[in-house]
Design a protein around this motif. Structure first.
Motif, PDB file in Angstrom:
ATOM      1  N   LYS A  29       0.839  -1.203   0.000  1.00  6.70           N
ATOM      2  CA  LYS A  29       0.000   0.000   0.000  1.00  6.70           C
ATOM      3  C   LYS A  29       0.875   1.255   0.000  1.00  6.70           C
ATOM      4  O   LYS A  29       0.622   2.202  -0.755  1.00  6.70           O
ATOM      5  CB  LYS A  29      -0.925  -0.003   1.215  1.00  6.70           C
ATOM      6  N   THR A  30       1.895   1.249   0.815  1.00  5.74           N
ATOM      7  CA  THR A  30       2.803   2.394   0.895  1.00  5.74           C
ATOM      8  C   THR A  30       3.550   2.591  -0.426  1.00  5.74           C
ATOM      9  O   THR A  30       3.659   3.718  -0.925  1.00  5.74           O
ATOM     10  CB  THR A  30       3.798   2.212   2.057  1.00  5.74           C
ATOM     11  N   LEU A  31       4.036   1.503  -1.009  1.00  5.47           N
ATOM     12  CA  LEU A  31       4.728   1.610  -2.297  1.00  5.47           C
ATOM     13  C   LEU A  31       3.779   2.104  -3.381  1.00  5.47           C
ATOM     14  O   LEU A  31       4.169   2.901  -4.245  1.00  5.47           O
ATOM     15  CB  LEU A  31       5.343   0.266  -2.687  1.00  5.47           C
ATOM     16  N   GLN A  32       2.533   1.670  -3.333  1.00  6.02           N
ATOM     17  CA  GLN A  32       1.536   2.129  -4.314  1.00  6.02           C
ATOM     18  C   GLN A  32       1.314   3.636  -4.163  1.00  6.02           C
ATOM     19  O   GLN A  32       1.262   4.358  -5.160  1.00  6.02           O
ATOM     20  CB  GLN A  32       0.214   1.373  -4.116  1.00  6.02           C
ATOM     21  N   GLU A  33       1.212   4.107  -2.930  1.00  5.05           N
ATOM     22  CA  GLU A  33       1.042   5.544  -2.684  1.00  5.05           C
ATOM     23  C   GLU A  33       2.255   6.323  -3.188  1.00  5.05           C
ATOM     24  O   GLU A  33       2.116   7.365  -3.826  1.00  5.05           O
ATOM     25  CB  GLU A  33       0.823   5.806  -1.191  1.00  5.05           C
ATOM     26  N   LEU A  34       3.447   5.818  -2.898  1.00  8.26           N
ATOM     27  CA  LEU A  34       4.667   6.487  -3.347  1.00  8.26           C
ATOM     28  C   LEU A  34       4.783   6.474  -4.869  1.00  8.26           C
ATOM     29  O   LEU A  34       5.373   7.381  -5.456  1.00  8.26           O
ATOM     30  CB  LEU A  34       5.896   5.825  -2.727  1.00  8.26           C
ATOM     31  N   SER A  35       4.209   5.476  -5.509  1.00  7.28           N
ATOM     32  CA  SER A  35       4.250   5.367  -6.974  1.00  7.28           C
ATOM     33  C   SER A  35       3.590   6.553  -7.659  1.00  7.28           C
ATOM     34  O   SER A  35       3.873   6.842  -8.819  1.00  7.28           O
ATOM     35  CB  SER A  35       3.568   4.079  -7.433  1.00  7.28           C
ATOM     36  N   GLY A  36       2.724   7.248  -6.945  1.00  4.29           N
ATOM     37  CA  GLY A  36       2.047   8.411  -7.503  1.00  4.29           C
ATOM     38  C   GLY A  36       2.903   9.667  -7.531  1.00  4.29           C
ATOM     39  O   GLY A  36       2.530  10.658  -8.151  1.00  4.29           O
ATOM     40  N   LEU A  37       4.060   9.626  -6.892  1.00  2.00           N
ATOM     41  CA  LEU A  37       4.953  10.784  -6.881  1.00  2.00           C
ATOM     42  C   LEU A  37       5.632  10.933  -8.233  1.00  2.00           C
ATOM     43  O   LEU A  37       5.897   9.938  -8.917  1.00  2.00           O
ATOM     44  CB  LEU A  37       6.014  10.627  -5.794  1.00  2.00           C
ATOM     45  N   THR A  38       5.916  12.157  -8.614  1.00  2.00           N
ATOM     46  CA  THR A  38       6.587  12.399  -9.892  1.00  2.00           C
ATOM     47  C   THR A  38       8.113  12.425  -9.744  1.00  2.00           C
ATOM     48  O   THR A  38       8.811  12.661 -10.716  1.00  2.00           O
ATOM     49  CB  THR A  38       6.110  13.735 -10.504  1.00  2.00           C
ATOM     50  N   SER A  39       8.598  12.155  -8.571  1.00  2.00           N
ATOM     51  CA  SER A  39      10.039  12.148  -8.308  1.00  2.00           C
ATOM     52  C   SER A  39      10.632  10.777  -8.620  1.00  2.00           C
ATOM     53  O   SER A  39       9.918   9.823  -8.928  1.00  2.00           O
ATOM     54  CB  SER A  39      10.284  12.482  -6.834  1.00  2.00           C
ATOM     55  N   ILE A  40      11.947  10.691  -8.497  1.00  3.07           N
ATOM     56  CA  ILE A  40      12.629   9.406  -8.674  1.00  3.07           C
ATOM     57  C   ILE A  40      12.134   8.404  -7.633  1.00  3.07           C
ATOM     58  O   ILE A  40      12.100   7.200  -7.888  1.00  3.07           O
ATOM     59  CB  ILE A  40      14.171   9.575  -8.633  1.00  3.07           C
ATOM     60  N   THR A  41      11.705   8.895  -6.485  1.00  2.00           N
ATOM     61  CA  THR A  41      11.162   8.015  -5.449  1.00  2.00           C
ATOM     62  C   THR A  41       9.918   7.295  -5.962  1.00  2.00           C
ATOM     63  O   THR A  41       9.741   6.112  -5.715  1.00  2.00           O
ATOM     64  CB  THR A  41      10.833   8.816  -4.165  1.00  2.00           C
ATOM     65  N   GLY A  42       9.085   8.014  -6.696  1.00  2.00           N
ATOM     66  CA  GLY A  42       7.883   7.402  -7.266  1.00  2.00           C
ATOM     67  C   GLY A  42       8.226   6.306  -8.255  1.00  2.00           C
ATOM     68  O   GLY A  42       7.629   5.222  -8.243  1.00  2.00           O
ATOM     69  N   LEU A  43       9.197   6.571  -9.111  1.00  2.00           N
ATOM     70  CA  LEU A  43       9.627   5.570 -10.089  1.00  2.00           C
ATOM     71  C   LEU A  43      10.244   4.352  -9.391  1.00  2.00           C
ATOM     72  O   LEU A  43       9.979   3.206  -9.765  1.00  2.00           O
ATOM     73  CB  LEU A  43      10.630   6.183 -11.065  1.00  2.00           C
ATOM     74  N   THR A  44      11.040   4.610  -8.368  1.00  2.00           N
ATOM     75  CA  THR A  44      11.652   3.515  -7.617  1.00  2.00           C
ATOM     76  C   THR A  44      10.585   2.677  -6.926  1.00  2.00           C
ATOM     77  O   THR A  44      10.664   1.445  -6.920  1.00  2.00           O
ATOM     78  CB  THR A  44      12.657   4.063  -6.590  1.00  2.00           C
ATOM     79  N   ALA A  45       9.577   3.323  -6.366  1.00  2.00           N
ATOM     80  CA  ALA A  45       8.480   2.600  -5.713  1.00  2.00           C
ATOM     81  C   ALA A  45       7.738   1.724  -6.725  1.00  2.00           C
ATOM     82  O   ALA A  45       7.422   0.560  -6.436  1.00  2.00           O
ATOM     83  CB  ALA A  45       7.521   3.576  -5.041  1.00  2.00           C
ATOM     84  N   GLN A  46       7.476   2.272  -7.912  1.00  2.00           N
ATOM     85  CA  GLN A  46       6.807   1.495  -8.970  1.00  2.00           C
ATOM     86  C   GLN A  46       7.617   0.265  -9.332  1.00  2.00           C
ATOM     87  O   GLN A  46       7.088  -0.846  -9.441  1.00  2.00           O
ATOM     88  CB  GLN A  46       6.622   2.348 -10.230  1.00  2.00           C
ATOM     89  N   THR A  47       8.900   0.466  -9.538  1.00  2.00           N
ATOM     90  CA  THR A  47       9.783  -0.630  -9.928  1.00  2.00           C
ATOM     91  C   THR A  47       9.887  -1.677  -8.821  1.00  2.00           C
ATOM     92  O   THR A  47       9.818  -2.883  -9.089  1.00  2.00           O
ATOM     93  CB  THR A  47      11.180  -0.084 -10.289  1.00  2.00           C
TER      94      THR A  47
END
Length: 119
Positions: free
Chosen positions: A88-106
């Motif tokens: 759930k936390t990674l999914q929420e972070l995936s919505g960020l437009t930063s590198i953190t969001g991309l890392t969470a998606q991956t």
């Protein structure tokens, strides 16, 4: 920085994890991949120490921290112990437009494909 194996208490490990996760985010943001790689190894070492001590729930305690990099690492390291909360936390972070969001998606994709071998 300090070796996590020299730390004896949960609180010391928590403090070191917070520091390293925040510094890792700064290194990534600054494009300092050499420093980021060093910090990545240190964070992995912290995770290994918590596994040996059976303290993995430390990361669940930090999963709602204000810093997105702390949340990212805490969620990643919580995938085995509390997968629902971590995902759930990674999914929420995936919505960020930063590198953190991309890392969470991956991270989430690799986890679901059973390809995340760092844990």
């Amino acid at each position: 920085m300090t070796n996590p194996n020299t730390f004896a208490t949960r609180e010391e490990i928590k403090k070191l994890f917070l520091l390293e996760a925040i510094e890792h985010g700064k290194a990534i943001a600054n494009g300092d991949h050499k420093q980021a790689n060093k910090l990545n190894k240190r964070l992995q070492s912290i995770y290994d120490k918590t596994r040996k001590q059976n303290w993995q729930n430390i990361f669940g305690e930090l999963i709602s921290h204000d810093d997105e990099n702390v949340r990212l690492w805490a969620a990643t390291f919580s995938l085995k112990s509390t997968p629902d909360l971590a995902e759930k936390t990674l999914q929420e972070l995936s919505g960020l437009t930063s590198i953190t969001g991309l890392t969470a998606q991956t991270t989430l994709r690799l986890w679901k494909e059973d390809k995340l071998d760092l844990l």
